[in-house]
Scaffold this motif. Structure first.
Motif, PDB file in Angstrom:
ATOM      1  N   TRP A  56      37.153  62.291  47.569  1.00 55.94           N
ATOM      2  CA  TRP A  56      36.887  61.330  48.648  1.00 55.94           C
ATOM      3  C   TRP A  56      35.502  61.544  49.248  1.00 55.94           C
ATOM      4  CZ3 TRP A  56      36.438  61.601  54.114  1.00 55.94           C
ATOM      5  CH2 TRP A  56      36.486  60.341  54.754  1.00 55.94           C
ATOM      6  N   VAL A  57      35.164  62.804  49.513  1.00 56.81           N
ATOM      7  CA  VAL A  57      33.870  63.097  50.128  1.00 56.81           C
ATOM      8  C   VAL A  57      32.724  62.764  49.182  1.00 56.81           C
ATOM      9  CG1 VAL A  57      32.378  64.981  50.890  1.00 56.81           C
ATOM     10  CG2 VAL A  57      34.727  64.848  51.712  1.00 56.81           C
ATOM     11  N   GLY A  58      32.861  63.193  47.908  1.00 57.72           N
ATOM     12  CA  GLY A  58      31.740  63.078  46.972  1.00 57.72           C
ATOM     13  C   GLY A  58      31.593  61.711  46.349  1.00 57.72           C
ATOM     14  N   ALA A  59      32.708  61.058  46.059  1.00 52.53           N
ATOM     15  CA  ALA A  59      32.630  59.833  45.267  1.00 52.53           C
ATOM     16  C   ALA A  59      32.972  58.582  46.057  1.00 52.53           C
ATOM     17  CB  ALA A  59      33.561  59.939  44.056  1.00 52.53           C
ATOM     18  N   VAL A  60      33.624  58.717  47.213  1.00 50.86           N
ATOM     19  CA  VAL A  60      34.057  57.523  47.949  1.00 50.86           C
ATOM     20  C   VAL A  60      33.320  57.385  49.266  1.00 50.86           C
ATOM     21  CG1 VAL A  60      36.022  56.347  49.003  1.00 50.86           C
ATOM     22  CG2 VAL A  60      36.346  57.665  46.898  1.00 50.86           C
ATOM     23  N   ASN A  61      33.449  58.389  50.117  1.00 46.71           N
ATOM     24  CA  ASN A  61      32.938  58.253  51.471  1.00 46.71           C
ATOM     25  C   ASN A  61      31.422  58.313  51.535  1.00 46.71           C
ATOM     26  OD1 ASN A  61      33.213  58.019  54.300  1.00 46.71           O
ATOM     27  ND2 ASN A  61      32.875  60.192  54.496  1.00 46.71           N
ATOM     28  N   TYR A  62      30.805  59.231  50.753  1.00 45.57           N
ATOM     29  CA  TYR A  62      29.357  59.393  50.837  1.00 45.57           C
ATOM     30  C   TYR A  62      28.817  59.723  49.450  1.00 45.57           C
ATOM     31  CZ  TYR A  62      25.071  60.217  53.452  1.00 45.57           C
ATOM     32  OH  TYR A  62      23.817  60.110  53.983  1.00 45.57           O
ATOM     33  N   PRO A  63      28.821  58.721  48.541  1.00 48.22           N
ATOM     34  CA  PRO A  63      28.374  59.007  47.178  1.00 48.22           C
ATOM     35  C   PRO A  63      26.881  59.337  47.142  1.00 48.22           C
ATOM     36  CG  PRO A  63      29.160  56.729  47.411  1.00 48.22           C
ATOM     37  CD  PRO A  63      29.151  57.320  48.769  1.00 48.22           C
ATOM     38  N   LEU A  64      26.560  60.541  46.706  1.00 45.53           N
ATOM     39  CA  LEU A  64      25.168  60.983  46.682  1.00 45.53           C
ATOM     40  C   LEU A  64      24.986  61.851  45.447  1.00 45.53           C
ATOM     41  CD1 LEU A  64      22.488  61.106  48.344  1.00 45.53           C
ATOM     42  CD2 LEU A  64      23.363  63.227  49.340  1.00 45.53           C
ATOM     43  N   VAL A  65      24.036  61.466  44.605  1.00 43.20           N
ATOM     44  CA  VAL A  65      23.797  62.260  43.397  1.00 43.20           C
ATOM     45  C   VAL A  65      23.001  63.510  43.772  1.00 43.20           C
ATOM     46  CG1 VAL A  65      22.688  62.297  41.148  1.00 43.20           C
ATOM     47  CG2 VAL A  65      23.894  60.243  41.911  1.00 43.20           C
ATOM     48  N   ILE A  66      23.568  64.681  43.454  1.00 42.83           N
ATOM     49  CA  ILE A  66      22.894  65.948  43.763  1.00 42.83           C
ATOM     50  C   ILE A  66      22.643  66.699  42.466  1.00 42.83           C
ATOM     51  CG2 ILE A  66      23.050  68.134  44.998  1.00 42.83           C
ATOM     52  CD1 ILE A  66      25.135  66.636  46.822  1.00 42.83           C
ATOM     53  N   GLY A  67      21.394  66.995  42.206  1.00 43.92           N
ATOM     54  CA  GLY A  67      21.041  67.778  41.027  1.00 43.92           C
ATOM     55  C   GLY A  67      21.457  67.117  39.729  1.00 43.92           C
ATOM     56  N   GLY A  68      21.532  65.792  39.712  1.00 41.29           N
ATOM     57  CA  GLY A  68      21.894  65.093  38.492  1.00 41.29           C
ATOM     58  C   GLY A  68      23.345  65.248  38.097  1.00 41.29           C
ATOM     59  N   LYS A  69      24.164  65.762  39.009  1.00 45.63           N
ATOM     60  CA  LYS A  69      25.584  65.984  38.689  1.00 45.63           C
ATOM     61  C   LYS A  69      26.383  64.711  38.955  1.00 45.63           C
ATOM     62  CE  LYS A  69      25.194  70.433  37.863  1.00 45.63           C
ATOM     63  NZ  LYS A  69      23.721  70.427  37.877  1.00 45.63           N
ATOM     64  N   PRO A  70      27.494  64.554  38.246  1.00 42.68           N
ATOM     65  CA  PRO A  70      28.354  63.398  38.521  1.00 42.68           C
ATOM     66  C   PRO A  70      28.893  63.446  39.955  1.00 42.68           C
ATOM     67  CG  PRO A  70      29.146  64.660  36.614  1.00 42.68           C
ATOM     68  CD  PRO A  70      28.028  65.420  37.203  1.00 42.68           C
ATOM     69  N   LEU A  71      29.300  62.286  40.456  1.00 47.50           N
ATOM     70  CA  LEU A  71      29.822  62.237  41.829  1.00 47.50           C
ATOM     71  C   LEU A  71      31.116  63.032  41.946  1.00 47.50           C
ATOM     72  CD1 LEU A  71      29.111  58.503  42.661  1.00 47.50           C
ATOM     73  CD2 LEU A  71      27.870  60.516  43.465  1.00 47.50           C
ATOM     74  N   TYR A  72      31.880  63.001  40.864  1.00 47.10           N
ATOM     75  CA  TYR A  72      33.070  63.871  40.840  1.00 47.10           C
ATOM     76  C   TYR A  72      33.177  64.472  39.452  1.00 47.10           C
ATOM     77  CZ  TYR A  72      37.794  65.524  40.388  1.00 47.10           C
ATOM     78  OH  TYR A  72      38.869  66.325  40.145  1.00 47.10           O
ATOM     79  N   ASP A  73      33.436  65.787  39.357  1.00 47.28           N
ATOM     80  CA  ASP A  73      33.659  66.399  38.052  1.00 47.28           C
ATOM     81  C   ASP A  73      34.645  67.548  38.214  1.00 47.28           C
ATOM     82  OD1 ASP A  73      32.320  66.433  35.146  1.00 47.28           O
ATOM     83  OD2 ASP A  73      32.895  68.456  35.739  1.00 47.28           O
ATOM     84  N   VAL A  74      35.522  67.686  37.228  1.00 50.54           N
ATOM     85  CA  VAL A  74      36.541  68.742  37.303  1.00 50.54           C
ATOM     86  C   VAL A  74      35.875  70.115  37.426  1.00 50.54           C
ATOM     87  CG1 VAL A  74      38.489  69.814  36.135  1.00 50.54           C
ATOM     88  CG2 VAL A  74      38.150  67.359  35.969  1.00 50.54           C
ATOM     89  N   SER A  75      34.772  70.327  36.669  1.00 53.97           N
ATOM     90  CA  SER A  75      34.147  71.655  36.623  1.00 53.97           C
ATOM     91  C   SER A  75      33.910  72.245  38.004  1.00 53.97           C
ATOM     92  CB  SER A  75      32.816  71.584  35.885  1.00 53.97           C
ATOM     93  OG  SER A  75      33.032  71.133  34.580  1.00 53.97           O
ATOM     94  N   TYR A  76      33.168  71.488  38.841  1.00 53.39           N
ATOM     95  CA  TYR A  76      32.831  72.102  40.126  1.00 53.39           C
ATOM     96  C   TYR A  76      33.935  71.935  41.162  1.00 53.39           C
ATOM     97  CZ  TYR A  76      31.030  67.521  41.724  1.00 53.39           C
ATOM     98  OH  TYR A  76      30.882  66.216  42.072  1.00 53.39           O
ATOM     99  N   SER A  77      34.978  71.171  40.835  1.00 51.30           N
ATOM    100  CA  SER A  77      36.066  71.058  41.811  1.00 51.30           C
ATOM    101  C   SER A  77      37.015  72.256  41.724  1.00 51.30           C
ATOM    102  CB  SER A  77      36.852  69.767  41.568  1.00 51.30           C
ATOM    103  OG  SER A  77      37.708  69.912  40.467  1.00 51.30           O
ATOM    104  N   ILE A  78      36.941  73.018  40.621  1.00 47.38           N
ATOM    105  CA  ILE A  78      37.906  74.112  40.419  1.00 47.38           C
ATOM    106  C   ILE A  78      37.787  75.225  41.465  1.00 47.38           C
ATOM    107  CG2 ILE A  78      38.672  75.912  38.818  1.00 47.38           C
ATOM    108  CD1 ILE A  78      39.598  73.299  37.799  1.00 47.38           C
ATOM    109  N   PRO A  79      36.548  75.736  41.752  1.00 47.21           N
ATOM    110  CA  PRO A  79      36.484  76.842  42.732  1.00 47.21           C
ATOM    111  C   PRO A  79      37.101  76.468  44.082  1.00 47.21           C
ATOM    112  CG  PRO A  79      34.423  76.686  41.547  1.00 47.21           C
ATOM    113  CD  PRO A  79      35.238  75.501  41.130  1.00 47.21           C
ATOM    114  N   VAL A  80      36.780  75.275  44.584  1.00 47.25           N
ATOM    115  CA  VAL A  80      37.329  74.860  45.872  1.00 47.25           C
ATOM    116  C   VAL A  80      38.847  74.685  45.760  1.00 47.25           C
ATOM    117  CG1 VAL A  80      37.310  73.055  47.629  1.00 47.25           C
ATOM    118  CG2 VAL A  80      35.173  73.771  46.561  1.00 47.25           C
TER     119      VAL A  80
END
Lengths: 400, 188
Positions: free
Chosen positions: B87-111
């Motif tokens: 919701w934060v990354g892809a819906v409420n405030y979509p912002l490309v950071i460091g060329g990364k997708p708005l949502y990706d499983v990889s970086y969602s795992i630690p959180v």
């Protein structure tokens, strides 16, 4: 209690006939597979060396896993594991064989490792900078030193444990613990260096500090898988049936579960950081594994390594079921082999995995040679550390 | 406060809490517990200074429900984390950071891992309190003269008064026959 007396009457010595049958089988497999390996060497040397490296890493890191966890048992003074500690120690004592198993790696060094090619090194600035470390003689010397150090420690600890069988004194436990504390560093730090040398340098420009832990975690999981299968095999043959109880199997199940989680934690940490940092020389390693036939294995890994074994083992009843932990142990060993194959082979087959009969032959060779050493110990020594002062406690141990 | 609630807290006039037997060895406690249970008692309890292996089985303590509570909260933690990140990354405030997708499983795992652990830890801690009826300042077993030693060097076995077989004098005798060094009918 009557069963109490039955336990005391147990000699914990393997019957000679049974021992010989096991030895003959292992010796036959060893002989046949060594001949097959020799044939493979003459038919297709590069393929033989790559297959051999996978098999060599498979058995060596199981030995290091055993080395680490035997020392942990001594340092924590754990009572639960005493009845199966000799089985663990007999796996640990396969480490010195590594000095012989290392010979084919030395012979194949030019076939396996790209940094042995002067042209490759000259073309890359980072390889020129690493050339002092990644040089053939130093590589061989380091391998010998690793095995010499591990063997020194493993034999020293093993001797104390077997000495205690007859001396029955607490003294041997103290000496073994004193060796064990620095030994943990030896297992983890030197084990990491070994994984850097033998596996990571297959792509010499690539680096990952946590790679050693990933390899050691895989080896440790395989080690507990083998302990589980050996204990269950003995149980089926009616050996150590009263000594290794449901409670001990429950604990083995917990270890399989814990190391499954630990492996995933470190392996994912490596992947995620490389993915996030997105530095070309780091991502290259995964890039190779995302292409062609390797992609299927890469995408299957989270399921093979984590999701399936983790959720199968999650509840207590599963960890207490001998059928389930036996299945997971076999599963973990197969996946460990696939994992090492996936680490080694993409340098040889860029397009995807290709099965070769040498994969089986080399695996059978290293496993049966280590198996022979493992098995030979059951003739020389008791199958349980009978002199350990916590043996009685371990026999009657129950999980809370 | 209703009488039932007072009963549960062990307060009121003529409330008998149970028979307490005292042991100095954890193995004796487990053996005695098993024998007492064999006599047909079902409402048993044990108080020990440290977790005694095998006592749950000996006195028939059912498997804890805590695991199920924790699993539910773990799943809630996973869903919360995934929902938050998406919701934060892809819906409420979509912002490309460091060329990364708005949502990706990889970086969602630690959180996801951290929130799953956090929710589980809270569920385990607070769930344990809730199941045990904590916090409470008083428990009828405290009336027993040696109750403080259950956190030091004594192991107490209790036949609770709720037990259908409970009869103060007879149960005290039973407790003596299984080897308790001290036996007392405790009124809370």
């Amino acid at each position: 209690m009557s069963d109490h007396h039955a336990i005391h009457a147990e000699t914990y010595q393997m019957e000679a006939a049974r021992w010989q049958a096991g030895r003959n089988t292992l010796a036959f497999v060893a002989l046949a597979s060594i001949l097959a390996c020799l044939a493979g060497y003459f038919l297709d040397a590069p393929r033989f060396f790559h297959s051999y490296l996978v098999a060599f890493a498979f058995t060596t890191f199981i030995g290091i896993g055993a080395f680490f966890f035997v020392m942990v048992q001594f340092l924590t003074g754990s009572a639960w594991s005493v009845t199966m500690r000799r089985i663990m120690e007999n796996i640990m004592i396969t480490i010195p064989v590594g000095l012989i198993l290392f010979i084919p790696i030395v012979l194949g060094i030019k076939e396996i490792y790209p940094w042995t090619n002067p042209e490759v090194v000259a073309a890359s600035e980072s390889l020129r900078a690493k050339s002092a470390y990644l040089s053939e003689n130093f590589f061989i010397l380091r391998g010998v030193i690793y095995f010499a150090l591990w063997s020194l420690w493993a034999v020293a600890i093993y001797r104390q444990s077997t000495k205690q069988d007859t001396e029955k004194s607490i003294q041997q436990m103290h000496v073994a613990s004193r060796w064990s504390a620095p030994g943990l560093f030896l297992a983890v730090v030197v084990g990491s260096l070994a994984s850097f040398d033998w596996l990571m340098s297959l792509m010499p420009t690539w680096y990952s500090t946590i790679f050693g832990l990933v390899t050691l975690a895989g080896g440790s999981l395989s080690f507990f898988s083998i302990v589980t299968l050996v204990c269950l095999g003995f149980r089926r043959a009616g050996i150590l049936k009263d000594a290794i109880t449901d409670e001990h199997y429950h604990d083995l199940g917990k270890w399989l579960f814990a190391l499954t989680a630990f492996y995933t934690y470190v392996a994912f940490s490596q992947y995620m950081l490389i993915w996030y940092a997105n530095i070309p020389e780091e991502t290259e390693w995964y890039r190779h594994r995302m292409e062609g036939g390797w992609f299927a294995i890469s995408i299957a890994m989270p399921f093979l390594r984590f999701l399936i074994p983790f959720f199968v083992l999650l509840c207590r009843a599963a960890k207490r079921s001998k059928t389930i932990i036996a299945l997971i142990a076999v599963w973990s060993l197969v996946v460990e082999y696939i994992d090492l194959y996936w680490v080694v082979m993409p340098t040889y087959y860029k397009d995807g995995p290709q099965f070769h009969w040498l994969d089986l032959a080399t695996l059978a060779a290293t496993v049966s040679i280590c198996g022979l050493v493992f098995w030979s110990r059951f003739q020389k020594h008791k199958m349980v550390p009978v002199g350990d002062l916590r043996l009685e406690q371990s026999l009657h141990f129950e999980n809370a | 406060m209703t009488p039932a609630q007072m009963d549960k807290l062990g307060i009121g006039d003529d409330k008998v809490y149970g028979v307490i037997g005292e042991f100095s060895d954890p193995h004796d406690l487990v053996a005695a517990g098993r024998k007492i249970r064999g006599m047909g008692y079902t409402k048993l309890d044990a108080m020990t200074p440290f977790p005694v292996h095998g006592i749950d089985d000996a006195i028939g303590v059912p498997a804890s429900k805590l695991g199920w509570i924790v699993v539910c909260f773990t799943i809630l933690g996973i869903l919360t984390a995934q929902g938050l990140i998406y919701w934060v990354g892809a819906v409420n405030y979509p912002l490309v950071i460091g060329g990364k997708p708005l949502y990706d499983v990889s970086y969602s795992i630690p959180v996801t891992f951290e929130l799953a652990v956090l929710f589980s830890a809270f569920a385990a801690f607070l769930g344990m309190w809730a199941i045990n009826g904590l916090p409470r300042l008083y428990h009828p077993s405290m009336v027993y003269k040696n109750s403080h030693r259950a956190s030091d060097d004594r192991f107490l076995l209790v036949i609770e008064a709720d037990d259908p077989m409970f009869e103060p004098a007879k149960s005290a005798d039973h407790m003596r026959t299984v080897g308790a060094a001290e036996v007392e009918v405790v009124e809370g």
